[in-house]
Enzyme design. Structure first.
Site, PDB file in Angstrom:
ATOM      1  CG  ASP A  46      66.727  30.207  51.153  1.00 29.45           C
ATOM      2  OD1 ASP A  46      66.464  30.445  52.249  1.00 29.45           O
ATOM      3  OD2 ASP A  46      65.769  30.102  50.080  1.00 29.45           O
ATOM      4  CE1 TYR A  51      61.087  27.011  47.531  1.00 26.01           C
ATOM      5  CE2 TYR A  51      63.332  26.674  48.705  1.00 26.01           C
ATOM      6  CZ  TYR A  51      62.101  27.485  48.187  1.00 26.01           C
ATOM      7  OH  TYR A  51      62.363  28.937  48.037  1.00 26.01           O
ATOM      8  CE  LYS A  77      62.297  30.505  51.714  1.00 24.50           C
ATOM      9  NZ  LYS A  77      63.358  29.673  51.249  1.00 24.50           N
ATOM     10  N   GLY A 234      65.470  34.343  43.255  1.00 26.21           N
ATOM     11  CA  GLY A 234      64.985  34.383  41.850  1.00 26.21           C
ATOM     12  C   GLY A 234      65.813  35.521  41.045  1.00 26.21           C
ATOM     13  CB  SER A 238      60.789  32.091  36.899  1.00 32.60           C
ATOM     14  OG  SER A 238      60.217  31.925  38.248  1.00 32.60           O
ATOM     15  N   GLY A 239      64.080  32.395  35.460  1.00 34.59           N
ATOM     16  CA  GLY A 239      64.846  31.820  34.038  1.00 34.59           C
ATOM     17  C   GLY A 239      64.502  32.825  33.140  1.00 34.59           C
ATOM     18  CG  LEU A 241      67.858  38.568  33.278  1.00 32.16           C
ATOM     19  CD1 LEU A 241      67.269  39.817  32.616  1.00 32.16           C
ATOM     20  CD2 LEU A 241      68.594  38.826  34.563  1.00 32.16           C
TER      21      LEU A 241
END
Length: 334
Positions: A46, A51, A77, A234, A238-239, A241
């Site tokens: 994806d 980006y 996208k 995600g 965004s990290g 977790l």
């Protein structure tokens, strides 16, 4: 066609880090990360023009150009056009702030019209070095990017991008379309329209171990009932977790860090990795077609594929539920 019939596997690759999200990634490291994903059997990739102002697409195109095109699925996208001219003023990226400050300096304009949708696809084809795109998501038509103006942007997309993508899908140019957003409300609004007819959506950050209750209440049942699908972006929030400093593109709050610590204490007791808990939780919902964690280092790919195969005891999930760390109604892995 249902998303689950289009996607080759339940684990995909989220390309946002390839656009130099949060840090400048050396070219060779970015290409090696995509190669590692390929070697680990990942066949869904994806991307988005947003980006790094096209950088992620350029890098992915370079990394995949020698691979058999029929062997993998690409989604990208629309809603942003990357110009040749360079940005002079600071970018307004809503809640995403300056996460792509290290991307290309090209100016990016927001445009959800029919003409811009077709142009965006053509530009992406060139950057990705491919002759077709399988799935197209309409990017960021939601509150986190446009604030009070989001409904006006949604209406622009409804009369432009949505109808255009619906036609391209019906003509067989693309296989599927939907939204690519970080907010539940936009997907709910799309599903409530009489037409056009999306095939699913990419929902980032809203069906994770750290944040899932709102999506669970209304959106996921509606998606499942209609035989559509959600791609979860995600999955590590965004990290946050997995021990990172950021939640939703910004420094994690003390409340979020405390929630992570509580989940990790239970995971550690059961010998479970946080990545395994995050990925397998998202995939347990029948509405979820795939998860697409981002990666900027080859070693991260091996961690993701191992996390998917990790055996998690039922007691782990029961303990999370008892501690109120997952919604009482959330489907849990068997």
């Amino acid at each position: 066609m249902a998303l689950k019939d289009i996607l080759p596997s339940r684990l995909g690759f989220g390309a946002a880090p390839l656009g130099n999200m949060f840090r400048a990634i050396p070219e060779e490291e970015a290409l090696a990360t995509v190669e590692a994903a390929w070697n680990d059997g990942i066949r869904y990739f994806d991307n988005a023009p947003f980006y790094g102002a096209g950088l992620a697409e350029i890098r992915m195109g370079e990394a995949l150009k020698s691979k058999p095109r029929d062997d993998y699925v690409i989604s990208t996208k629309v809603g942003r056009i990357v110009l040749d001219e360079l940005e002079q003023a600071p970018r307004d990226n809503g809640e995403k702030g300056d996460v792509f400050a290290n991307g290309r300096p090209n100016k990016v304009i927001n445009d959800y019209s029919a003409d811009a949708t077709l142009r965006s696809i053509e530009d992406s084809l060139k950057r990705l070095q491919t002759d077709h795109i399988d799935i197209v998501w309409v990017h960021d038509v939601a509150q986190d990017f446009y604030g009070d103006e989001w409904l006006a942007r949604f209406e622009e997309a409804r009369t432009g991008a949505f109808k255009t993508l619906d036609r391209l899908r019906d003509e067989g140019v693309i296989k599927a379309w939907g939204l690519g957003v970080n907010r539940v409300e936009a997907v709910e609004l799309l599903l409530d329209l009489d037409g056009p007819r999306p095939d699913g959506s990419l929902l980032a950050g809203r069906y994770t171990l750290l944040d899932h209750s709102r999506a669970l209440q209304r959106l996921m049942p509606k998606v499942a009932e209609r035989g559509l699908g959600i791609v979860v972006g995600g999955p590590y929030s965004s990290g946050a977790l997995v021990g990172g400093p950021n939640f939703e593109y910004a420094p994690a709050t003390p409340e979020i860090l405390a929630r992570v610590a509580a989940i990790k204490a239970i995971a550690d007791r059961h010998g479970i990795s946080m990545k395994a808990a995050g990925l397998q939780f998202a995939l347990a919902n029948p509405a979820v077609a795939a998860v697409i964690p981002g990666a900027s280092r080859p070693a991260r790919i091996a961690e993701d594929t191992a996390a998917l195969a990790e055996v998690i005891p039922a007691d782990f999930w029961r303990e999370l539920r008892a501690a109120g760390l997952v919604d009482a109604a959330a489907p849990l892995p068997a």
